[in-house]
Design a protein around this motif. Structure first.
Motif, PDB file in Angstrom:
ATOM      1  N   SER A   1      69.264 -42.919  11.050  1.00 31.06           N
ATOM      2  CA  SER A   1      69.035 -44.242  10.460  1.00 31.06           C
ATOM      3  C   SER A   1      68.343 -44.127   9.109  1.00 31.06           C
ATOM      4  O   SER A   1      68.662 -44.856   8.159  1.00 31.06           O
TER       5      SER A   1
ATOM      6  N   GLY B   1      72.692 -49.227  13.993  1.00 30.44           N
ATOM      7  CA  GLY B   1      71.693 -48.264  14.432  1.00 30.44           C
ATOM      8  C   GLY B   1      72.004 -47.680  15.797  1.00 30.44           C
ATOM      9  O   GLY B   1      71.790 -46.483  16.045  1.00 30.44           O
TER      10      GLY B   1
ATOM     11  N   SER C   1      71.652 -53.788  21.264  1.00 32.54           N
ATOM     12  CA  SER C   1      72.044 -54.224  19.923  1.00 32.54           C
ATOM     13  C   SER C   1      72.878 -55.500  19.985  1.00 32.54           C
ATOM     14  O   SER C   1      72.779 -56.355  19.098  1.00 32.54           O
TER      15      SER C   1
ATOM     16  N   SER D   1      62.335 -42.572   2.262  1.00 27.60           N
ATOM     17  CA  SER D   1      63.362 -42.559   3.309  1.00 27.60           C
ATOM     18  C   SER D   1      63.690 -41.125   3.719  1.00 27.60           C
ATOM     19  O   SER D   1      63.845 -40.827   4.909  1.00 27.60           O
TER      20      SER D   1
ATOM     21  N   LEU E   1      70.677 -42.884   6.436  1.00 23.34           N
ATOM     22  CA  LEU E   1      71.532 -43.980   5.978  1.00 23.34           C
ATOM     23  C   LEU E   1      70.771 -44.878   5.008  1.00 23.34           C
ATOM     24  O   LEU E   1      71.318 -45.314   3.984  1.00 23.34           O
TER      25      LEU E   1
ATOM     26  N   LEU F   1      67.379 -51.501  11.493  1.00 25.61           N
ATOM     27  CA  LEU F   1      68.368 -50.451  11.667  1.00 25.61           C
ATOM     28  C   LEU F   1      67.952 -49.432  12.725  1.00 25.61           C
ATOM     29  O   LEU F   1      68.789 -48.941  13.493  1.00 25.61           O
ATOM     30  N   TYR F   2      66.661 -49.118  12.790  1.00 26.99           N
ATOM     31  CA  TYR F   2      66.233 -48.085  13.728  1.00 26.99           C
ATOM     32  C   TYR F   2      65.570 -48.630  14.988  1.00 26.99           C
ATOM     33  O   TYR F   2      65.030 -47.865  15.794  1.00 26.99           O
TER      34      TYR F   2
ATOM     35  N   ALA G   1      72.507 -54.769  11.657  1.00 31.00           N
ATOM     36  CA  ALA G   1      71.702 -53.541  11.545  1.00 31.00           C
ATOM     37  C   ALA G   1      71.473 -52.847  12.885  1.00 31.00           C
ATOM     38  O   ALA G   1      71.698 -51.625  12.985  1.00 31.00           O
TER      39      ALA G   1
ATOM     40  N   ILE H   1      74.808 -45.192  15.468  1.00 33.06           N
ATOM     41  CA  ILE H   1      74.332 -43.952  14.857  1.00 33.06           C
ATOM     42  C   ILE H   1      73.821 -42.997  15.929  1.00 33.06           C
ATOM     43  O   ILE H   1      74.002 -41.777  15.845  1.00 33.06           O
TER      44      ILE H   1
ATOM     45  N   TRP I   1      67.463 -40.365  15.953  1.00 37.13           N
ATOM     46  CA  TRP I   1      66.805 -41.434  15.195  1.00 37.13           C
ATOM     47  C   TRP I   1      66.735 -41.138  13.700  1.00 37.13           C
ATOM     48  O   TRP I   1      66.643 -42.061  12.882  1.00 37.13           O
TER      49      TRP I   1
END
Length: 412
Positions: free
Chosen positions: A177, A165, A262, A100, A180, A39-40, A161, A168, A174
């Protein structure tokens, strides 16, 4: 027997979740690792700038997450057989939520790395129990169907993902992410509260904690299992190496935007999930000795392609990565089945060792790929080519040895 059938039909008596809710719960838990890893990824280069750190240091947020996830699997797995699935998932989810939030609020790269390690521990508790729930509730074709669903979703998660990301980053930095991921883990905790324990009291392990963990040693001493397990797991070195540096290759080296990166990343993931279907359609009756050599060989050639021509274009680089990734997913059904054939019983310990081996080698691959190679594309290509070449030599030596291998040596 009637009781088992009724449990399957009623979702193991899931009053709140029901059968469909239980399946959704299992699917969500199986998405945690690809979401936590991918995701990140589009934000890694900007995180370097934010913290003023190098790629090697920032990438410790990936490799140490993976390493502590491996440790978590070994710790949590036996505990779920002793105390039940629900309490382990709740503990893992609570750790994941807290870590997280800590990631999102990190004031330094060191704090972020430590928080990611804690995230890995929490993830181990969540995923180690998810497959056990499948075994608790389903048998025969029902189980095959559930596994197919969860594996398909797991294959889609790494495709989606990085796209999520990257989007986002349009609205926040950053840290978004990790907020989320915290939200997803809160949803998972809510579902855990609604989930009714599926491991019955009479089926729980009654021995000591040390006794349950000692079964790991028993399985690891089985040479017919552990040697091919390590050979197959070795392939995660170059795949996870690619995961660790992919954003730097596409964004920094080729100059693509986070969104374009991505899409390239997702294209590889989309094609890679076809691997199991390709194996079933074309290679299920193929000579198993030759199949392993073929897959390792194609992966080695993909590394050579990346080293020589991959620098010229992100599209050529993508072709090389697709070849490497696709051969890995083609091998997955074959390799998993072969490993299961080598060990009778101790399925939990066997699964823990398989996952741990892939995770540890993957962490090593991330660390190696993150070293300053001078040319990041050439370095990654060399890692893939050399790693695949070592796998070919190790597989050849194993096939020549006197160690039995059910389903391979006895079928030639």
């Amino acid at each position: 027997m009637q009781g088992i059938i009724e449990r399957q039909q009623e979702g193991m008596g899931q009053k709140h979740l029901g059968r469909k809710g239980l399946i959704a719960f299992i699917v969500l838990m199986n998405m945690f690792i690809p979401l936590s890893m991918d995701l990140y990824l589009p934000a890694l280069p900007t995180m370097n700038e934010y913290f003023g750190s190098s790629a090697a240091i920032t990438n410790l947020t990936l490799s140490l997450f993976f390493l502590f996830y491996a440790a978590g699997i070994l710790v949590w797995g036996p505990l779920s057989d002793r105390y039940g699935r629900k309490v382990i998932i709740m503990m893992g989810s609570a750790i994941y939520i807290a870590s997280s939030i800590a990631c999102a609020l990190s004031p330094s790269i060191t704090f972020l790395i430590i928080s990611r390690a804690c995230q890995g521990i929490g993830s181990g508790g969540i995923t180690s129990a998810s497959m056990a729930i499948v075994k608790d509730c389903f048998t025969g074709k029902n189980r095959e169907t559930i596994l197919a669903i969860t594996q398909s979703i797991s294959g889609l998660a790494p495709m989606l993902a990085p796209i999520v990301g990257a989007w986002i980053l349009y609205f926040t930095d950053w840290r978004g992410s990790f907020w989320l991921l915290a939200l997803i883990s809160i949803i998972n905790l809510v579902l855990t509260i609604l989930y009714k324990e599926t491991l019955r009291e009479e089926e729980r392990y009654r021995g000591s904690l040390l006794g349950s963990w000692s079964r790991l040693v028993v399985v690891a001493r089985n040479k017919s299992f552990i040697i091919p397990a390590l050979i197959f797991a070795f392939g995660s070195i170059h795949f996870m190496g690619y995961i660790a540096v992919s954003s730097y290759v596409y964004i920094d080296y080729f100059g693509l935007s986070e969104q374009m990166y991505s899409y390239f990343f997702a294209a590889n993931a989309l094609i890679s999930i076809l691997g199991p279907a390709i194996y079933i359609r074309y290679f299920i009756n193929f000579n198993k000795r030759a199949l392993a050599v073929l897959c390792f060989g194609v992966a080695a050639l993909s590394g050579v392609l990346i080293m020589t021509l991959g620098q010229l274009s992100p599209f050529i680089f993508l072709v090389g990565i697709i070849l490497m990734s696709l051969t890995g997913t083609v091998m997955r059904p074959f390799s998993t089945n072969i490993l299961m054939e080598q060990q009778k019983g101790d399925a939990g310990s066997m699964s823990s060792i398989i996952n741990m081996s892939f995770t540890l080698f993957g962490s090593l691959g991330m660390a190696i790929a993150s070293i300053s190679w001078g040319n990041i594309v050439v370095g990654l290509g060399a890692l893939i080519a050399i790693g695949s070449g070592i796998s070919i030599l190790a597989w050849y030596a194993f096939m020549k040895s006197s160690i039995p291998c059910a389903g391979v040596k006895d079928s030639q």
